[in-house]
Scaffold this motif. Sequence first.
Motif, PDB file in Angstrom:
ATOM      1  N   VAL A  70      48.863  51.440  94.853  1.00 14.15           N
ATOM      2  CA  VAL A  70      48.608  50.697  93.621  1.00 14.15           C
ATOM      3  C   VAL A  70      48.446  51.645  92.434  1.00 14.15           C
ATOM      4  O   VAL A  70      47.433  51.642  91.742  1.00 14.15           O
ATOM      5  N   SER A  72      50.282  52.597  88.713  1.00 17.54           N
ATOM      6  CA  SER A  72      50.975  51.723  87.771  1.00 17.54           C
ATOM      7  C   SER A  72      52.492  51.854  87.821  1.00 17.54           C
ATOM      8  O   SER A  72      53.203  50.894  87.513  1.00 17.54           O
ATOM      9  N   GLU A  90      43.491  49.070  99.342  1.00 22.28           N
ATOM     10  CA  GLU A  90      43.755  49.028  97.903  1.00 22.28           C
ATOM     11  C   GLU A  90      43.842  47.620  97.357  1.00 22.28           C
ATOM     12  O   GLU A  90      44.274  47.406  96.216  1.00 22.28           O
ATOM     13  N   ASP A  92      41.340  45.854  96.364  1.00 24.97           N
ATOM     14  CA  ASP A  92      40.446  45.780  95.205  1.00 24.97           C
ATOM     15  C   ASP A  92      41.092  46.413  93.966  1.00 24.97           C
ATOM     16  O   ASP A  92      40.920  45.921  92.845  1.00 24.97           O
ATOM     17  N   TRP A  93      41.836  47.501  94.161  1.00 24.48           N
ATOM     18  CA  TRP A  93      42.544  48.125  93.034  1.00 24.48           C
ATOM     19  C   TRP A  93      43.580  47.165  92.451  1.00 24.48           C
ATOM     20  O   TRP A  93      43.737  47.088  91.231  1.00 24.48           O
ATOM     21  N   LEU A  94      44.294  46.454  93.316  1.00 19.78           N
ATOM     22  CA  LEU A  94      45.321  45.532  92.838  1.00 19.78           C
ATOM     23  C   LEU A  94      44.691  44.396  92.033  1.00 19.78           C
ATOM     24  O   LEU A  94      45.245  43.953  91.031  1.00 19.78           O
ATOM     25  N   VAL A  95      43.527  43.965  92.454  1.00 23.54           N
ATOM     26  CA  VAL A  95      42.861  42.843  91.786  1.00 23.54           C
ATOM     27  C   VAL A  95      42.150  43.289  90.512  1.00 23.54           C
ATOM     28  O   VAL A  95      42.246  42.647  89.460  1.00 23.54           O
ATOM     29  N   ASN A  96      41.451  44.415  90.582  1.00 19.09           N
ATOM     30  CA  ASN A  96      40.544  44.809  89.494  1.00 19.09           C
ATOM     31  C   ASN A  96      40.948  46.066  88.733  1.00 19.09           C
ATOM     32  O   ASN A  96      40.289  46.427  87.761  1.00 19.09           O
ATOM     33  N   GLY A  97      41.996  46.755  89.168  1.00 15.75           N
ATOM     34  CA  GLY A  97      42.371  48.020  88.550  1.00 15.75           C
ATOM     35  C   GLY A  97      41.696  49.192  89.233  1.00 15.75           C
ATOM     36  O   GLY A  97      40.776  49.028  90.035  1.00 15.75           O
ATOM     37  N   LYS A 128      50.207  46.574  80.087  1.00 16.90           N
ATOM     38  CA  LYS A 128      49.089  46.481  81.035  1.00 16.90           C
ATOM     39  C   LYS A 128      49.640  46.473  82.450  1.00 16.90           C
ATOM     40  O   LYS A 128      50.591  45.736  82.733  1.00 16.90           O
ATOM     41  N   GLN A 131      47.544  43.059  87.570  1.00 16.84           N
ATOM     42  CA  GLN A 131      46.328  42.820  88.344  1.00 16.84           C
ATOM     43  C   GLN A 131      46.402  41.413  88.912  1.00 16.84           C
ATOM     44  O   GLN A 131      46.756  40.463  88.203  1.00 16.84           O
ATOM     45  N   GLU A 133      45.680  38.903  92.913  1.00 22.53           N
ATOM     46  CA  GLU A 133      45.450  38.834  94.356  1.00 22.53           C
ATOM     47  C   GLU A 133      46.756  38.996  95.121  1.00 22.53           C
ATOM     48  O   GLU A 133      47.764  38.377  94.771  1.00 22.53           O
TER      49      GLU A 133
END
Length: 260
Positions: A70, A72, A90, A92-97, A128, A131, A133
């Motif tokens: 994840v 950019s 990862e 959480d990274w995909l959801v929240n950065g 951006k 981000q 689920e």
Amino acid sequence: MLNAPWFTVRKIDNKTYAISELGHWEKVHSFLLLGDEKAALVDTGLGIDNMKRITDQLTNLPIDVITTHVHSDHIGSHGKYERLFVHEAERDWLVNGIPGLSIEQIRKNTARDISIPAPPSFNPDTYKPFQGEPTGLLKDGDIIELGNRKLVVYHTPGHSPGHIVIFDKDAGYLFTGDLLYDETPIYAFYPTTNPIDLVNSLEKITRIPEINRIYSSHNTLGLDSAILREVKHAVNYLRMHDLVRFGTGTHHFNGFSIQF
């Protein structure tokens, strides 16, 4: 002819395409793998242009997006697809950065050193990263069935905690993401990287049998599997000389380098 001014599309074989962004300094490659029942898209690039516009021209099959990690430059067009898969580490990274990575830095990295005209839709000031689920979570050893084409997931942390490589068993293609590529250093010096994990992951891929060709996410498209012999040497050298830790610099080997 494909309508693809930002992307360079190259046919690896009748069921495999590389979709590259060669006008950007990172020279990012994503890969479309066609089966009989569905397709897998390994990463979705920078998001400077809409990759779905390209994959729609290459296949009518339903597409599962398989995320190597994840960062950019690998999730740019994720928002254009319905089915997204990522390693569980990862999610959480995909959801929240990614914690500690500012949007200003991401925008700077994405917008710099572009050597061909970017599409009019790209605005670096409002860019951006995706981000959201994922549809599902992946883990080491998972099998992805495309219909007469089987992909194996290997968890290969180090460059990032949930980094994976994907092995196409039938063709013998190993898609290595940012674990192994040539020309520029493989990075394991950010706070979210782990040098020990990276070296262990490099060793892990040398044990995968019957690899015919390596397709990484940056730089040269397609590396000879003979490079894995040098990877074994590098792993032993780095461990023997106590170099597998932050701050030891860039280490050069035959065909690739690693920066800790």
